[in-house]
Design a protein around this motif. Structure first.
Motif, PDB file in Angstrom:
ATOM      1  N   GLU A 298       8.736   9.498  -1.033  1.00 39.56           N
ATOM      2  CA  GLU A 298       9.148  10.858  -1.368  1.00 39.56           C
ATOM      3  C   GLU A 298       8.828  11.874  -0.280  1.00 39.56           C
ATOM      4  O   GLU A 298       8.979  13.075  -0.492  1.00 39.56           O
ATOM      5  N   GLN A 299       8.388  11.415   0.894  1.00 37.48           N
ATOM      6  CA  GLN A 299       8.173  12.347   1.997  1.00 37.48           C
ATOM      7  C   GLN A 299       9.463  13.092   2.299  1.00 37.48           C
ATOM      8  O   GLN A 299      10.543  12.492   2.369  1.00 37.48           O
ATOM      9  N   SER A 300       9.367  14.375   2.515  1.00 40.06           N
ATOM     10  CA  SER A 300      10.548  15.192   2.773  1.00 40.06           C
ATOM     11  C   SER A 300      10.630  15.549   4.243  1.00 40.06           C
ATOM     12  O   SER A 300       9.664  15.404   5.008  1.00 40.06           O
ATOM     13  N   ALA A 301      11.793  16.045   4.634  1.00 39.22           N
ATOM     14  CA  ALA A 301      11.980  16.482   6.015  1.00 39.22           C
ATOM     15  C   ALA A 301      11.032  17.620   6.353  1.00 39.22           C
ATOM     16  O   ALA A 301      10.635  17.798   7.511  1.00 39.22           O
TER      17      ALA A 301
ATOM     18  N   ARG B  50      -1.307  10.708  -7.614  1.00 37.79           N
ATOM     19  CA  ARG B  50      -0.693   9.723  -6.716  1.00 37.79           C
ATOM     20  C   ARG B  50      -1.009   8.325  -7.210  1.00 37.79           C
ATOM     21  O   ARG B  50      -2.084   8.068  -7.758  1.00 37.79           O
ATOM     22  N   GLY B  51      -0.064   7.416  -7.017  1.00 42.12           N
ATOM     23  CA  GLY B  51      -0.271   6.048  -7.439  1.00 42.12           C
ATOM     24  C   GLY B  51       0.754   5.143  -6.816  1.00 42.12           C
ATOM     25  O   GLY B  51       1.563   5.569  -5.979  1.00 42.12           O
ATOM     26  N   PRO B  52       0.760   3.865  -7.187  1.00 48.60           N
ATOM     27  CA  PRO B  52       1.691   2.896  -6.597  1.00 48.60           C
ATOM     28  C   PRO B  52       3.143   3.333  -6.751  1.00 48.60           C
ATOM     29  O   PRO B  52       3.569   3.764  -7.825  1.00 48.60           O
ATOM     30  N   CYS B  53       3.892   3.219  -5.678  1.00 48.04           N
ATOM     31  CA  CYS B  53       5.273   3.721  -5.646  1.00 48.04           C
ATOM     32  C   CYS B  53       6.260   2.579  -5.833  1.00 48.04           C
ATOM     33  O   CYS B  53       6.277   1.638  -5.032  1.00 48.04           O
ATOM     34  N   PRO B  54       7.084   2.599  -6.857  1.00 50.85           N
ATOM     35  CA  PRO B  54       7.991   1.473  -7.128  1.00 50.85           C
ATOM     36  C   PRO B  54       9.073   1.333  -6.058  1.00 50.85           C
ATOM     37  O   PRO B  54       9.427   2.284  -5.365  1.00 50.85           O
ATOM     38  N   VAL B  55       9.604   0.137  -5.969  1.00 50.51           N
ATOM     39  CA  VAL B  55      10.583  -0.183  -4.934  1.00 50.51           C
ATOM     40  C   VAL B  55      11.810   0.718  -5.031  1.00 50.51           C
ATOM     41  O   VAL B  55      12.372   1.134  -4.006  1.00 50.51           O
ATOM     42  N   TYR B  56      12.220   1.062  -6.236  1.00 48.77           N
ATOM     43  CA  TYR B  56      13.482   1.795  -6.371  1.00 48.77           C
ATOM     44  C   TYR B  56      13.434   3.144  -5.674  1.00 48.77           C
ATOM     45  O   TYR B  56      14.458   3.646  -5.211  1.00 48.77           O
ATOM     46  N   ARG B  57      12.241   3.738  -5.547  1.00 43.91           N
ATOM     47  CA  ARG B  57      12.167   5.033  -4.885  1.00 43.91           C
ATOM     48  C   ARG B  57      12.425   4.907  -3.385  1.00 43.91           C
ATOM     49  O   ARG B  57      13.038   5.785  -2.775  1.00 43.91           O
ATOM     50  N   THR B  58      11.971   3.826  -2.793  1.00 42.57           N
ATOM     51  CA  THR B  58      12.278   3.587  -1.384  1.00 42.57           C
ATOM     52  C   THR B  58      13.773   3.389  -1.199  1.00 42.57           C
ATOM     53  O   THR B  58      14.382   3.935  -0.271  1.00 42.57           O
ATOM     54  N   VAL B  59      14.392   2.624  -2.076  1.00 43.47           N
ATOM     55  CA  VAL B  59      15.828   2.372  -1.961  1.00 43.47           C
ATOM     56  C   VAL B  59      16.612   3.667  -2.194  1.00 43.47           C
ATOM     57  O   VAL B  59      17.580   3.968  -1.476  1.00 43.47           O
TER      58      VAL B  59
ATOM     59  N   ASP C 221       0.803  -1.221   0.000  1.00 39.11           N
ATOM     60  CA  ASP C 221       0.000   0.000   0.000  1.00 39.11           C
ATOM     61  C   ASP C 221       0.836   1.272   0.000  1.00 39.11           C
ATOM     62  O   ASP C 221       0.385   2.313   0.453  1.00 39.11           O
ATOM     63  N   GLY C 222       2.063   1.203  -0.545  1.00 41.67           N
ATOM     64  CA  GLY C 222       2.873   2.402  -0.676  1.00 41.67           C
ATOM     65  C   GLY C 222       2.504   3.186  -1.925  1.00 41.67           C
ATOM     66  O   GLY C 222       2.265   2.614  -2.990  1.00 41.67           O
ATOM     67  N   SER C 223       2.443   4.498  -1.801  1.00 42.60           N
ATOM     68  CA  SER C 223       2.100   5.354  -2.950  1.00 42.60           C
ATOM     69  C   SER C 223       2.971   6.595  -2.930  1.00 42.60           C
ATOM     70  O   SER C 223       3.518   6.984  -1.896  1.00 42.60           O
ATOM     71  N   CYS C 224       3.096   7.226  -4.104  1.00 40.26           N
ATOM     72  CA  CYS C 224       3.859   8.458  -4.229  1.00 40.26           C
ATOM     73  C   CYS C 224       3.402   9.178  -5.495  1.00 40.26           C
ATOM     74  O   CYS C 224       2.480   8.729  -6.192  1.00 40.26           O
ATOM     75  N   MET C 225       4.042  10.301  -5.793  1.00 38.90           N
ATOM     76  CA  MET C 225       3.644  11.118  -6.932  1.00 38.90           C
ATOM     77  C   MET C 225       4.090  10.465  -8.247  1.00 38.90           C
ATOM     78  O   MET C 225       5.238  10.056  -8.396  1.00 38.90           O
ATOM     79  N   LEU C 226       3.152  10.394  -9.183  1.00 41.15           N
ATOM     80  CA  LEU C 226       3.447   9.840 -10.493  1.00 41.15           C
ATOM     81  C   LEU C 226       3.896  10.932 -11.454  1.00 41.15           C
ATOM     82  O   LEU C 226       3.844  12.126 -11.137  1.00 41.15           O
ATOM     83  N   GLN C 227       4.316  10.555 -12.636  1.00 40.19           N
ATOM     84  CA  GLN C 227       4.766  11.516 -13.643  1.00 40.19           C
ATOM     85  C   GLN C 227       3.689  12.537 -13.960  1.00 40.19           C
ATOM     86  O   GLN C 227       3.971  13.712 -14.183  1.00 40.19           O
ATOM     87  N   SER C 228       2.429  12.108 -13.936  1.00 39.38           N
ATOM     88  CA  SER C 228       1.311  13.003 -14.265  1.00 39.38           C
ATOM     89  C   SER C 228       0.990  13.990 -13.170  1.00 39.38           C
ATOM     90  O   SER C 228       0.229  14.932 -13.388  1.00 39.38           O
ATOM     91  N   GLY C 229       1.539  13.777 -11.977  1.00 41.97           N
ATOM     92  CA  GLY C 229       1.183  14.602 -10.833  1.00 41.97           C
ATOM     93  C   GLY C 229       0.148  13.954  -9.942  1.00 41.97           C
ATOM     94  O   GLY C 229      -0.130  14.449  -8.844  1.00 41.97           O
TER      95      GLY C 229
END
Length: 491
Positions: free
Chosen positions: A342-345, A174-183, A164-172
């Motif tokens: 992609e959550q920021s400080a 929100r959608g499923p967030c790929p593993v590489y972004r967590t890494v 159930d991880g999600s983040c910003m997609l190319q279109s702007g």
């Protein structure tokens, strides 16, 4: 000329680990130029992972490409770019397909794009067959990323598109967030390790296997969150599917299966409520706690839900301390419970990757040694995810000394001296707990390099006891939280 030798070679300790090595060797000649040599070998029932390592004589510009077929289908081709590859049900080396490993005749393919007409080149392939994946598996990295012992900082609870991880997609959107972004987020925080812990599934392990090749300074730890109606538990260090379908409040069969496979098991966010407000989030299962290794005493989502307060009514610390007082040796760990890589400080949320870290003393930077350090309790929690703060403690009675996570024997009435050391904490103080109750320490000394020490001496009761420490900021916030050092509580 061509010959083939195929034999099972027992390794040291192979009997208990379920390992066999098949040695396939032979010679290639000029007649093999631009041909595909098929080298068959037998795989018995019950094999969980196959690892193939190939060497050959490269004199005179001989080149050999590699591929493999199982009894039914093509399983991969890496050409000349890999000398070693592995296949398992849930993950495989890039170029190869994960999936069941059927018994029968497999075929190693040696493609020979070049060998000179007058050349003879010997080759040797070692095929490791493993039937017990709990047998000291190094993880997705084939060797430690750092060979030296030290304190290593990491993240133990994250989610991606595989649950159930999600983040910003190319279109702007929100959608499923790929593993590489967590890494990538973990690497950007200079973390030494990160575990991806999806709900019940094992599909993410293939992505971690592939990404580990590119992230050669960050251990990508296998994990998942066993998510039941009666509680959640993270398991680390294995990739086998574990049937999560607990019924009638019975979770012990799940814990037993995971433990038997070698998993490190942690109960997650046990102080959360259960029911419609958070289905299965709290820990309500009838539990044999001897099957559990750790408790997630700090969870970023819990802190956010508790108004940013560590010790709110939702905290996992009381649950953990109750188990310690019942005689269990449980390692305290932490995790952000991140669902958006992609959550920021600037968000101010404790669910950001690396906002809270578990810091582990390990013999090398490898999955196997990190988990060994966690099992030993040689770890503390950094609630601000810093890069340099340290916390350690030891207990001494007579000539016996125990470090954090260990136990020291002491007879009734014998003195036990507990010493706490913390560094890079200017303006802070140390709080010490004995069996869950705060106790006063003697002089707290701060040296010029922002290192602080505190000690206390108590008379042993002759019964199992434990001590833990916290480092408190001038504003009253907990900065660091240690694991216990024990008295009279051997494993």
């Amino acid at each position: 000329m061509f010959y083939l030798l195929c034999q099972g070679v027992p390794l040291a300790g192979a009997a208990e680990h379920g390992e066999t090595v098949l040695v396939l060797s032979g010679q290639l000649t000029g007649a093999d130029h631009e041909t595909y040599r098929e080298v068959p070998f037998q795989v018995p029932d019950g094999v969980k992972r196959i690892t193939v390592s190939v060497t050959y004589e490269r004199d005179n510009r001989t080149v050999v490409d590699l591929g493999i077929f199982d009894p039914d289908r093509f399983r991969g081709w890496s050409g000349g770019n890999k000398a070693r590859f592995s296949l398992a049900e849930t993950h495989a080396t890039p170029s190869y397909l994960p999936g069941p490993l059927p018994a029968g005749e497999w075929t190693l393919i040696l493609g020979v794009p070049n060998i000179r007409s007058d050349s003879v080149a010997s080759f040797r392939a070692e095929v490791l067959l493993e039937s017990n994946l709990s047998a000291d598996w190094q993880g997705f990295a084939s060797a430690p990323l750092k060979p030296e012992a030290g304190w290593y900082r990491g993240e133990l609870h994250t989610h991606t598109a595989h649950s159930d991880g999600s983040c910003m997609l190319q279109s702007g959107d929100r959608g499923p967030c790929p593993v590489y972004r967590t890494v990538e987020a973990a690497a950007a925080q200079d973390l030494d390790f990160v575990a991806v812990t999806e709900h019940n599934t094992v599909s993410h392990h293939q992505s971690l296997h592939e990404l580990q090749l590119a992230f050669d300074e960050t251990v990508l730890m296998s994990g998942r969150e066993i998510t039941t109606f009666y509680g959640h538990a993270n398991i680390y260090g294995i990739t086998d599917f574990i049937d999560f379908r607990a019924r009638d409040n019975q979770i012990n069969p799940i814990l037993e299966e995971a433990s038997n496979k070698g998993a490190f098991i942690s109960i997650n966010h046990p102080g959360l409520p259960s029911g419609e407000i958070c289905m299965g989030c709290g820990w309500t299962a009838d539990t044999d706690f001897s099957l559990v290794d750790a408790v997630e005493v700090v969870n970023g989502s819990v802190i956010d839900s508790g108004g940013g307060v560590l010790k709110s009514a939702l905290s996992g610390i009381p649950f953990w301390e109750t188990l310690l007082n019942d005689g269990y040796r449980m390692t305290a760990i932490a995790g952000s419970d991140n669902h958006d890589a992609e959550q920021s400080a600037d968000s101010g949320r404790q669910t950001r990757i690396g906002a809270i870290t578990t810091v582990v003393f390990a013999q090398t930077l490898s999955q196997i040694d990190l988990l060994a350090g966690l099992r030993q309790g040689r770890a503390f929690i950094d609630l601000e995810g810093t890069s340099d703060r340290l916390l350690d403690l030891q207990a001494a009675s007579g000539a016996n000394v125990a470090m954090m996570g260990d136990t020291v024997p002491a007879g009734r009435g014998e003195n036990v001296t507990v010493a706490v050391t913390a560094s890079q904490i200017p303006g802070a103080s140390i709080a010490l707990y004995h069996n869950g109750t705060p106790i006063a320490t003697s002089d707290q000394v701060i040296s010029s390099d922002h290192q602080m020490t505190a000690t206390v001496t108590v008379a042993a009761t002759g019964e199992p006891e434990w001590f833990r420490a916290e480092v408190i900021s001038a504003e009253g916030r907990v900065l660091l939280l240690s694991n216990p050092v024990y008295v009279n509580n051997p494993r």
